[in-house]
Design an enzyme around this catalytic site. Structure first.
Site, PDB file in Angstrom:
ATOM      1  N   ASP A  13      55.634  76.559  85.317  1.00 20.47           N
ATOM      2  CA  ASP A  13      54.647  76.180  84.096  1.00 20.47           C
ATOM      3  C   ASP A  13      53.702  77.183  83.586  1.00 20.47           C
ATOM      4  OD1 ASP A  13      53.330  74.998  81.863  1.00 20.47           O
ATOM      5  OD2 ASP A  13      53.632  72.908  83.021  1.00 20.47           O
ATOM      6  N   HIS A  15      51.389  76.946  80.921  1.00 25.40           N
ATOM      7  CA  HIS A  15      50.622  76.250  79.653  1.00 25.40           C
ATOM      8  C   HIS A  15      49.146  76.300  80.494  1.00 25.40           C
ATOM      9  CE1 HIS A  15      54.111  74.123  78.553  1.00 25.40           C
ATOM     10  NE2 HIS A  15      53.885  74.540  77.424  1.00 25.40           N
TER      11      HIS A  15
HETATM   12  C1  B12 Z   1      50.702  75.745  73.250  1.00 31.05           C
HETATM   13  C2  B12 Z   1      51.912  75.256  73.831  1.00 31.05           C
HETATM   14  C3  B12 Z   1      52.928  76.233  74.517  1.00 31.05           C
HETATM   15  C4  B12 Z   1      52.323  77.461  74.518  1.00 31.05           C
HETATM   16  C5  B12 Z   1      51.611  77.938  76.178  1.00 31.05           C
HETATM   17  C6  B12 Z   1      50.575  78.948  75.737  1.00 31.05           C
HETATM   18  C7  B12 Z   1      49.533  79.098  77.069  1.00 31.05           C
HETATM   19  N1  B12 Z   1      49.631  80.328  77.346  1.00 31.05           N
HETATM   20  O1  B12 Z   1      49.305  78.237  77.340  1.00 31.05           O
HETATM   21  C8  B12 Z   1      53.770  78.414  75.036  1.00 31.05           C
HETATM   22  C9  B12 Z   1      54.584  78.713  73.634  1.00 31.05           C
HETATM   23  C10 B12 Z   1      54.018  79.387  75.789  1.00 31.05           C
HETATM   24  C11 B12 Z   1      54.563  76.893  75.263  1.00 31.05           C
HETATM   25  C12 B12 Z   1      55.866  77.062  76.069  1.00 31.05           C
HETATM   26  C13 B12 Z   1      56.745  76.081  76.288  1.00 31.05           C
HETATM   27  N2  B12 Z   1      56.378  74.980  76.007  1.00 31.05           N
HETATM   28 CO1  B12 Z   1      54.807  73.941  75.470  1.00 31.05          CO
HETATM   29  N3  B12 Z   1      53.427  73.359  74.395  1.00 31.05           N
HETATM   30  C14 B12 Z   1      52.198  73.848  73.826  1.00 31.05           C
HETATM   31  C15 B12 Z   1      51.504  72.587  73.223  1.00 31.05           C
HETATM   32  C16 B12 Z   1      51.745  72.831  71.695  1.00 31.05           C
HETATM   33  C17 B12 Z   1      49.948  72.694  73.289  1.00 31.05           C
HETATM   34  C18 B12 Z   1      49.550  72.828  74.989  1.00 31.05           C
HETATM   35  C19 B12 Z   1      48.166  72.924  74.870  1.00 31.05           C
HETATM   36  O2  B12 Z   1      47.497  74.042  75.078  1.00 31.05           O
HETATM   37  N4  B12 Z   1      47.309  71.822  74.738  1.00 31.05           N
HETATM   38  C20 B12 Z   1      45.660  71.739  74.586  1.00 31.05           C
HETATM   39  C21 B12 Z   1      45.141  71.534  75.865  1.00 31.05           C
HETATM   40  C22 B12 Z   1      43.666  71.464  75.784  1.00 31.05           C
HETATM   41  O3  B12 Z   1      45.511  70.094  76.267  1.00 31.05           O
HETATM   42  P1  B12 Z   1      46.344  69.877  77.461  1.00 31.05           P
HETATM   43  O4  B12 Z   1      47.245  71.125  78.024  1.00 31.05           O
HETATM   44  O5  B12 Z   1      47.403  68.796  77.593  1.00 31.05           O
HETATM   45  O6  B12 Z   1      45.398  69.631  78.784  1.00 31.05           O
HETATM   46  C23 B12 Z   1      44.542  68.638  78.489  1.00 31.05           C
HETATM   47  C24 B12 Z   1      45.082  67.376  79.288  1.00 31.05           C
HETATM   48  O7  B12 Z   1      46.304  67.189  79.350  1.00 31.05           O
HETATM   49  C25 B12 Z   1      44.463  67.031  80.531  1.00 31.05           C
HETATM   50  N5  B12 Z   1      45.130  67.751  81.703  1.00 31.05           N
HETATM   51  C26 B12 Z   1      45.984  68.669  81.876  1.00 31.05           C
HETATM   52  N6  B12 Z   1      46.174  68.896  83.104  1.00 31.05           N
HETATM   53  C27 B12 Z   1      45.629  68.180  83.856  1.00 31.05           C
HETATM   54  C28 B12 Z   1      45.460  67.875  85.249  1.00 31.05           C
HETATM   55  C29 B12 Z   1      44.198  67.141  85.620  1.00 31.05           C
HETATM   56  C30 B12 Z   1      44.158  66.820  87.281  1.00 31.05           C
HETATM   57  C31 B12 Z   1      43.615  66.223  84.883  1.00 31.05           C
HETATM   58  C32 B12 Z   1      42.687  65.290  85.411  1.00 31.05           C
HETATM   59  C33 B12 Z   1      43.681  66.327  83.383  1.00 31.05           C
HETATM   60  C34 B12 Z   1      44.800  67.430  82.883  1.00 31.05           C
HETATM   61  O8  B12 Z   1      43.021  67.966  80.363  1.00 31.05           O
HETATM   62  C35 B12 Z   1      43.435  69.051  79.572  1.00 31.05           C
HETATM   63  C36 B12 Z   1      42.015  69.063  78.748  1.00 31.05           C
HETATM   64  O9  B12 Z   1      41.582  68.193  77.976  1.00 31.05           O
HETATM   65  C37 B12 Z   1      52.131  71.662  73.881  1.00 31.05           C
HETATM   66  C38 B12 Z   1      52.050  70.466  72.760  1.00 31.05           C
HETATM   67  C39 B12 Z   1      50.990  69.543  72.864  1.00 31.05           C
HETATM   68  N7  B12 Z   1      50.508  69.149  71.789  1.00 31.05           N
HETATM   69  O10 B12 Z   1      50.478  69.201  73.960  1.00 31.05           O
HETATM   70  C40 B12 Z   1      53.630  72.133  74.210  1.00 31.05           C
HETATM   71  C41 B12 Z   1      54.388  71.195  75.171  1.00 31.05           C
HETATM   72  C42 B12 Z   1      53.387  71.031  76.491  1.00 31.05           C
HETATM   73  N8  B12 Z   1      55.090  72.453  75.609  1.00 31.05           N
HETATM   74  C43 B12 Z   1      56.439  71.924  75.713  1.00 31.05           C
HETATM   75  C44 B12 Z   1      57.642  72.575  76.171  1.00 31.05           C
HETATM   76  C45 B12 Z   1      58.941  71.956  76.300  1.00 31.05           C
HETATM   77  C46 B12 Z   1      57.462  73.923  76.156  1.00 31.05           C
HETATM   78  C47 B12 Z   1      58.697  75.004  77.045  1.00 31.05           C
HETATM   79  C48 B12 Z   1      59.420  74.633  78.029  1.00 31.05           C
HETATM   80  C49 B12 Z   1      59.607  75.443  75.575  1.00 31.05           C
HETATM   81  C50 B12 Z   1      60.660  76.338  76.010  1.00 31.05           C
HETATM   82  N9  B12 Z   1      61.837  75.566  75.705  1.00 31.05           N
HETATM   83  O11 B12 Z   1      60.822  77.510  76.218  1.00 31.05           O
HETATM   84  C51 B12 Z   1      57.696  76.127  77.387  1.00 31.05           C
HETATM   85  C52 B12 Z   1      57.501  76.262  78.917  1.00 31.05           C
HETATM   86  C53 B12 Z   1      57.165  77.670  79.188  1.00 31.05           C
HETATM   87  C54 B12 Z   1      56.640  77.423  80.693  1.00 31.05           C
HETATM   88  N10 B12 Z   1      57.088  78.307  81.549  1.00 31.05           N
HETATM   89  O12 B12 Z   1      55.704  76.654  80.921  1.00 31.05           O
HETATM   90  C55 B12 Z   1      56.813  70.330  75.737  1.00 31.05           C
HETATM   91  C56 B12 Z   1      56.757  69.643  76.973  1.00 31.05           C
HETATM   92  C57 B12 Z   1      57.564  68.365  76.900  1.00 31.05           C
HETATM   93  C58 B12 Z   1      57.553  67.504  77.917  1.00 31.05           C
HETATM   94  N11 B12 Z   1      56.605  67.681  78.970  1.00 31.05           N
HETATM   95  O13 B12 Z   1      58.437  66.706  77.718  1.00 31.05           O
HETATM   96  C59 B12 Z   1      55.427  70.165  74.735  1.00 31.05           C
HETATM   97  C60 B12 Z   1      54.601  68.608  74.990  1.00 31.05           C
HETATM   98  C61 B12 Z   1      55.808  70.269  73.147  1.00 31.05           C
HETATM   99  C62 B12 Z   1      56.748  69.027  72.926  1.00 31.05           C
HETATM  100  N12 B12 Z   1      56.217  68.034  72.179  1.00 31.05           N
HETATM  101  O14 B12 Z   1      57.878  69.199  73.115  1.00 31.05           O
HETATM  102  N13 B12 Z   1      54.121  75.989  74.915  1.00 31.05           N
END
Ligand code: B12
Length: 146
Positions: A13, A15
């Protein structure tokens, strides 16, 4: 307070945004944070927990493969003679899964707490403080709940 938290994104992953925000929030709250970054293996988490005497291991996963990536993780932690608090959070299943079932699944795998993708850093900090018996001042408690 000098509790050490090991933080990283497991498996393949990539992200990075969530753990970057978590790292900043945890550091600001007074935790020592070792951020392994993205694409971290189980062994990297375990080696960091050993090297830094981690009190907690926080695993992040967004891409839907957390269950496969975490298989055997708690057994490996135990084999290494460690007993940290373990949390996992993010988007832990593929698609729109029922989060209660997801939480149960990861709890059964050994995680102490399981967080969904709506989790705010303040919730993780409050949980860590509760699990580590770190007292919060009234002012801090008020800040965390706003
Ligand atoms: C930006 C993004 C990308 C970027 C990442 C860039 C980067 N360098 O980070 C790129 C374009 C590279 C990408 C790629 C992929 N992505 Co993407 N991505 C996103 C997106 C739009 C936003 C993620 C993000 O940054 N959120 C903002 C941060 C602040 O929030 P967060 O990560 O959720 O973290 C918060 C909470 O989750 C929590 N949290 C997270 N981890 C932890 C751990 C603990 C212990 C705790 C307490 C809390 C916690 O706290 C954080 C802060 O509040 C999401 C959709 C979404 N809206 O979430 C999809 C998403 C995560 N991606 C997805 C997918 C499928 C992929 C790919 C597989 C796509 C593909 N076919 O290639 C690839 C995977 C590549 C890889 N090897 O990982 C899916 C996952 C689907 C699923 N799980 O069922 C999502 C949900 C989009 C969707 N709706 O389909 N992605």
């Amino acid at each position: 307070m000098s509790a050490t938290v090991i933080l990283g994104v497991i498996g393949s992953d990539a992200h990075a945004v969530g753990i970057t925000i978590l790292e900043q929030a945890l550091s600001t709250a007074g935790f020592e944070v070792v951020n392994l970054g993205v694409q971290s293996s189980q062994q990297e988490f375990i080696s960091a927990a050993q090297a830094h005497e981690g009190d907690a291991v926080l695993v992040s996963s967004l891409y839907g493969h957390a269950e496969q990536d975490c298989r055997g993780f708690h057994e490996a932690i135990e084999d290494a003679g460690l007993d940290p608090i373990t949390y996992i959070g993010g988007n832990l299943a593929v698609g729109q899964d029922d989060f209660d079932r997801t939480r149960d699944r990861f709890r059964e795998m050994g995680f102490d707490r399981v967080f969904d993708s709506e989790t705010k850093p303040t919730e993780a900090i409050a949980a860590l403080k509760a699990d580590m018996n770190i007292a919060e001042s009234e002012a801090e408690r008020a800040r965390l709940t706003t």
